[in-house]
Design a protein around this motif. Structure first.
Motif, short mmCIF file in Angstrom:
data_model
loop_
_atom_site.label_atom_id
_atom_site.label_comp_id
_atom_site.label_asym_id
_atom_site.label_seq_id
_atom_site.Cartn_x
_atom_site.Cartn_y
_atom_site.Cartn_z
N VAL A 1 0.96 -1.16 0.06
CA VAL A 1 -0.16 0.00 -0.05
C VAL A 1 0.69 1.35 0.04
CG1 VAL A 1 -1.87 1.24 1.31
CG2 VAL A 1 -1.96 -1.27 0.96
N ALA A 2 1.94 1.17 0.73
CA ALA A 2 3.10 2.43 0.69
C ALA A 2 3.54 2.68 -0.52
CB ALA A 2 3.84 2.23 1.99
N LEU A 3 3.74 1.81 -1.28
CA LEU A 3 4.50 1.79 -2.36
C LEU A 3 3.25 2.48 -3.49
CD1 LEU A 3 6.54 -1.43 -2.84
CD2 LEU A 3 7.66 0.68 -3.31
N GLY A 4 2.21 1.86 -3.50
CA GLY A 4 1.28 2.46 -4.23
C GLY A 4 0.99 3.90 -4.00
N ARG A 5 0.74 4.17 -2.67
CA ARG A 5 0.72 5.79 -2.29
C ARG A 5 1.65 6.46 -2.77
NH1 ARG A 5 -2.47 5.75 3.95
NH2 ARG A 5 -4.37 4.64 3.04
N LEU A 6 3.01 6.21 -2.67
CA LEU A 6 4.12 7.04 -3.12
C LEU A 6 4.03 6.93 -4.72
CD1 LEU A 6 6.75 5.60 -0.75
CD2 LEU A 6 5.99 7.87 -0.73
N GLY A 7 3.02 6.60 -5.20
CA GLY A 7 3.27 6.78 -6.87
C GLY A 7 3.89 5.36 -7.77
N LEU B 1 12.66 1.11 -1.56
CA LEU B 1 12.28 0.48 -2.97
C LEU B 1 11.91 1.63 -3.87
CD1 LEU B 1 10.25 -2.55 -1.81
CD2 LEU B 1 12.28 -2.74 -3.42
N ALA B 2 11.01 2.60 -3.53
CA ALA B 2 10.65 3.74 -4.36
C ALA B 2 11.93 4.58 -4.83
CB ALA B 2 9.69 4.73 -3.71
N SER B 3 12.79 4.78 -3.97
CA SER B 3 13.99 5.51 -4.41
C SER B 3 15.08 4.98 -5.14
CB SER B 3 14.72 5.95 -2.94
OG SER B 3 15.92 6.55 -3.26
N LEU B 4 15.04 3.50 -5.12
CA LEU B 4 15.98 2.79 -5.70
C LEU B 4 15.37 2.64 -7.17
CD1 LEU B 4 16.76 -0.13 -3.52
CD2 LEU B 4 18.36 1.56 -4.07
#
Length: 304
Positions: free
Chosen positions: A32-38, A251-254
């Motif tokens: 969910v957090a990944l999805g919310r981060l776009g 993960l989002a940053s990478l």
């Protein structure tokens, strides 16, 4: 697209002398957090047709998560009764015969081409058949896709410690990134300090071992000099979902830096790792500032 695979459940969180049901689970929270981060994210885990299953689906849909790989089942949703000890979450699980628990290795599909990385872990690694299913997912795909593992070790949930240690000893060498809290490291290597224990895990084969310690910040152990990022100061409501959100930020940053790939991780720099740790800390700080596992949306992140 990042594929997340591991438990979803209902956290029964204390509220005004009773309990409030909230969608949760370590891997679910990261999804969910990944999805919310776009980020483009897919989820692989059985979801019950009961009313709690519908509760789990709502945040996934709201965050734009692809659930094509989620089988529906009439088995019941796992429940986790949460109590708080000085703000720290303590869990009791109701899991026997549940929807996720009964995922088997035969249920793991061939992954579609748009999957570019795997995130897995949580209590779903412990019992069978679901633990064997996650192990199968990693074994079948680790040579071509980067794997990020967070065991999120809960000692009271582990009935056969030698078997669980053996599973981790098989899985960890197949992973590119392994995240372990100070408590995780203490369980794995009770006679070692956290940095020494992290180095032991690194020697098993991962490219990067992330060591987290709440307010103590995070450290990345890798081929270069250890990279450190401080925790972000904030008023803490509770710590539910903090580590899970940290994983999503990393993960989002990478992915945004273009280094979430097998070859790219082999050539990653300390600066790129520091940026990933920083985004993870920023995302986690938002989560701990409010009750329950409630990860930030991208517009709530610093600089937006």
């Amino acid at each position: 697209m990042i594929l997340c695979s591991g438990e979803s459940l209902i956290d029964m969180v204390p509220e005004n002398g009773t309990f409030r049901p909230l969608a949760g689970g370590a891997v679910y929270n990261t999804t969910v957090a990944l999805g919310r981060l776009g980020e483009d994210v897919a989820y692989l885990w059985p979801i019950s047709r009961d009313s709690f299953g519908e509760m789990l689906l709502a945040p996934l849909n709201e965050a734009g998560i692809n659930i094509d790989l989620c089988p529906r089942t009439d088995r019941l949703t796992t429940l986790a009764l949460v109590t708080l000890d000085q703000g720290e979450a303590v869990y009791s699980f109701y899991d026997e015969g549940s929807a996720g628990r009964m995922l088997s290795p035969d249920d793991i599909p061939a992954l579609p081409d748009h999957i570019t990385a795997i995130f897995a872990g949580g209590i779903s690694l412990v019992p069978d058949p679901c633990g064997a299913a996650i192990e199968t997912l990693i074994e079948q795909n680790h040579t071509k896709l980067p794997v990020f593992l967070d065991p999120n070790i809960r000692p009271f949930f582990i009935q056969d410690a030698p078997a669980f240690r053996a599973r981790l000893n098989r899985i960890i060498p197949q992973c590119d990134i392994v995240k372990l809290s100070s408590d995780d490291l203490a369980w794995l290597y009770p006679d070692l300090g956290a940095p020494e224990a992290a180095q032991k895990v690194l020697q098993m084969g991962p490219r990067i071992v992330l060591q987290t310690g709440g307010s103590a910040g995070s450290h990345a152990h890798w081929a270069g000099e250890t990279v450190t990022a401080p925790a972000i100061r904030t008023t803490v409501a509770d710590t539910i979902g903090a580590g899970d959100t940290f994983n999503a930020g990393v993960l989002a940053s990478l992915r945004r830096q273009g280094v979430l790939g097998k070859e790219a991780l082999a050539n990653i720099s300390g600066e790129q790792i520091k940026a990933a740790l920083t985004l993870g800390a920023q995302a986690a700080a938002v989560t701990v500032s409010r009750a329950g596992a409630n990860p930030p949306w991208q517009h709530e992140m610093p600089g937006n």
